[in-house]
Design an enzyme around this catalytic site. Structure first.
Site, PDB file in Angstrom:
ATOM      1  N   GLU A 188      -3.960   3.970  -8.568  1.00  0.00           N
ATOM      2  CA  GLU A 188      -5.331   4.395  -8.152  1.00  0.00           C
ATOM      3  C   GLU A 188      -5.273   5.854  -8.578  1.00  0.00           C
ATOM      4  O   GLU A 188      -4.510   6.699  -7.965  1.00  0.00           O
ATOM      5  CB  GLU A 188      -5.551   4.286  -6.545  1.00  0.00           C
ATOM      6  CG  GLU A 188      -6.827   4.769  -5.954  1.00  0.00           C
ATOM      7  CD  GLU A 188      -6.774   5.239  -4.721  1.00  0.00           C
ATOM      8  OE1 GLU A 188      -6.178   4.658  -3.799  1.00  0.00           O
ATOM      9  OE2 GLU A 188      -7.861   5.711  -4.352  1.00  0.00           O
TER      10      GLU A 188
ATOM     11  N   GLU B  91       0.504  -0.819  -4.730  1.00  0.00           N
ATOM     12  CA  GLU B  91      -0.343   0.218  -4.934  1.00  0.00           C
ATOM     13  C   GLU B  91       0.252   1.471  -4.941  1.00  0.00           C
ATOM     14  O   GLU B  91       0.908   1.894  -4.079  1.00  0.00           O
ATOM     15  CB  GLU B  91      -1.663  -0.114  -4.047  1.00  0.00           C
ATOM     16  CG  GLU B  91      -2.635   0.629  -4.180  1.00  0.00           C
ATOM     17  CD  GLU B  91      -2.805   2.105  -3.431  1.00  0.00           C
ATOM     18  OE1 GLU B  91      -3.885   2.860  -3.307  1.00  0.00           O
ATOM     19  OE2 GLU B  91      -1.875   2.316  -2.632  1.00  0.00           O
TER      20      GLU B  91
ATOM     21  N   ASP C  36      -0.750   5.909  -5.593  1.00  0.00           N
ATOM     22  CA  ASP C  36      -1.754   6.928  -6.019  1.00  0.00           C
ATOM     23  C   ASP C  36      -1.344   8.096  -6.965  1.00  0.00           C
ATOM     24  O   ASP C  36      -0.150   8.513  -6.862  1.00  0.00           O
ATOM     25  CB  ASP C  36      -2.216   7.665  -4.705  1.00  0.00           C
ATOM     26  CG  ASP C  36      -2.613   6.719  -3.611  1.00  0.00           C
ATOM     27  OD1 ASP C  36      -3.633   6.095  -3.740  1.00  0.00           O
ATOM     28  OD2 ASP C  36      -1.888   6.484  -2.711  1.00  0.00           O
TER      29      ASP C  36
ATOM     30  N   HIS D 293       0.684  -1.098   0.024  1.00  0.00           N
ATOM     31  CA  HIS D 293       0.037   0.020  -0.053  1.00  0.00           C
ATOM     32  C   HIS D 293       0.901   1.336  -0.017  1.00  0.00           C
ATOM     33  O   HIS D 293       1.712   1.521   0.976  1.00  0.00           O
ATOM     34  CB  HIS D 293      -0.788  -0.066   1.055  1.00  0.00           C
ATOM     35  CG  HIS D 293      -1.906   1.108   1.387  1.00  0.00           C
ATOM     36  ND1 HIS D 293      -1.921   1.829   2.496  1.00  0.00           N
ATOM     37  CD2 HIS D 293      -2.880   1.514   0.650  1.00  0.00           C
ATOM     38  CE1 HIS D 293      -2.859   2.732   2.074  1.00  0.00           C
ATOM     39  NE2 HIS D 293      -3.387   2.508   1.035  1.00  0.00           N
TER      40      HIS D 293
ATOM     41  N   HIS E 151      -0.285  10.682  -2.770  1.00  0.00           N
ATOM     42  CA  HIS E 151      -1.618  10.240  -2.308  1.00  0.00           C
ATOM     43  C   HIS E 151      -2.575  11.552  -2.403  1.00  0.00           C
ATOM     44  O   HIS E 151      -3.741  11.690  -2.909  1.00  0.00           O
ATOM     45  CB  HIS E 151      -1.765   9.901  -1.187  1.00  0.00           C
ATOM     46  CG  HIS E 151      -2.982   9.344  -0.387  1.00  0.00           C
ATOM     47  ND1 HIS E 151      -3.742  10.113   0.278  1.00  0.00           N
ATOM     48  CD2 HIS E 151      -3.726   8.121  -0.446  1.00  0.00           C
ATOM     49  CE1 HIS E 151      -4.798   9.604   0.718  1.00  0.00           C
ATOM     50  NE2 HIS E 151      -4.770   8.316   0.167  1.00  0.00           N
TER      51      HIS E 151
HETATM   52  O1  G3P Z   1      -6.474   1.479  -3.011  1.00  0.00           O
HETATM   53  C1  G3P Z   1      -6.932   1.235  -1.831  1.00  0.00           C
HETATM   54  C2  G3P Z   1      -6.429   2.334  -0.935  1.00  0.00           C
HETATM   55  O2  G3P Z   1      -5.206   2.845  -1.361  1.00  0.00           O
HETATM   56  C3  G3P Z   1      -7.596   3.320  -0.991  1.00  0.00           C
HETATM   57  O3  G3P Z   1      -7.389   4.411  -0.077  1.00  0.00           O
HETATM   58  O4  G3P Z   1      -6.827   6.812   0.745  1.00  0.00           O
HETATM   59  O5  G3P Z   1      -5.144   4.651   1.040  1.00  0.00           O
HETATM   60  O6  G3P Z   1      -5.591   5.779  -1.234  1.00  0.00           O
HETATM   61  P1  G3P Z   1      -6.096   5.461   0.130  1.00  0.00           P
HETATM   62 MG    MG Z   2      -4.708   4.289  -2.610  1.00  0.00          MG
END
Ligand code: G3P
Ligand code: MG
Length: 242
Positions: free
Chosen positions: A104, A30, A32, A3, A45
């Site tokens: 994401e 993952e 962002d 993450h 993020h």
């Molecule tokens: O994609 C899962 C998670 O990353 C979603 O929430 O706020 O951590 O981007 P966040």
């Molecule tokens: Mg995320």
């Protein structure tokens, strides 16, 4: 799935966090993304710079050259002061097909972004890197998930459960509407009913954020396909005991 990279021990969404995830053998990373002023795809993020960098204000207001000068690591620890906000192409090159990347797309509601334009820019970067078959695109924003599929029908997409819109909708209905093949949900929102519905519809199910080894084993036993974790090294060790 790591993450924001291996964000438990390195600043989220930086090269250091991604390298640690690769070193620990995570199956996926993952991250962002947001667009910069010059339409580059930046890996960060928040919509704004101040929490994780030495900058201030919306990412969209700065050029890629400007954000490249910011320190994206000191907030986490002084030893990370040389970390910068990566561009998506840099992370794709870094992983070099060694694992899946979950991109994401953060929403640009406030910037009045045109979803098709944003989706097209992200898809272009992924295709130029030759990584289309190793990327899962996801978003809380349905217009973006739909735009991704419209821009590139071969894109693998996932919908993030968003209670603002989805409270009474089943995962299968949410995913079908957007043409997504994965359903991504927080630990607390992934009820048995939602999990069974998603699995019956043939969706891959991912849950975030799983940092406790016992929880990881429980989620695996429930039939969850993907565990999104800040500490994938801890989770992999737990799963290896099986
Ligand atoms: O994609 C899962 C998670 O990353 C979603 O929430 O706020 O951590 O981007 P966040
Ligand atoms: Mg995320």
């Amino acid at each position: 799935m790591a993450h924001r990279g291996l964000s438990a021990t390195a600043p989220e969404n930086t090269r250091a966090a991604f390298l640690r995830a690769l070193d620990e053998g995570a199956d996926a990373i993952e991250l962002d993304v947001h667009l910069t002023r010059d339409d580059r795809v930046a890996v960060i993020h928040d919509r704004t710079l101040q929490r994780t960098t030495t900058g201030n204000g919306p990412v969209r207001s700065y050029s890629s050259a400007e954000i490249a000068m910011l320190d994206a690591g000191s907030w986490f620890g002084p030893e990370f002061s040389s970390e910068r906000i990566p561009l998506l192409e840099d992370v794709l090159a870094l992983s070099a097909g060694r694992c899946w990347i979950n991109v994401e797309l953060k929403s640009h509601f406030f910037a009045r972004e045109v979803p098709e334009h944003y989706a097209r820019r992200v898809v272009e970067v992924v295709k130029t890197s030759g990584m289309l078959d190793r990327v899962l695109f996801s978003s809380f924003d349905r217009s973006l998930v739909e735009s991704l599929r419209a821009v590139e029908p071969a894109a693998t997409t996932g919908v993030l459960y968003n209670w603002h819109w989805d409270l009474w909708r089943t995962p299968s209905a949410i995913a079908a509407r957007s043409g997504a093949s994965a359903f991504i949900c927080s630990r607390t929102e992934l009820t048995d009913r939602r999990l069974h519905d998603a699995r019956a519809a043939g969706l891959s199910v991912a849950v975030y954020t799983v940092n406790d080894p016992e929880d990881a084993l429980r989620q695996a036993d429930r039939g969850v396909d993907v565990l999104i974790s800040d500490a994938p090294h801890v989770i992999l060790r737990a799963l290896a005991t099986r």
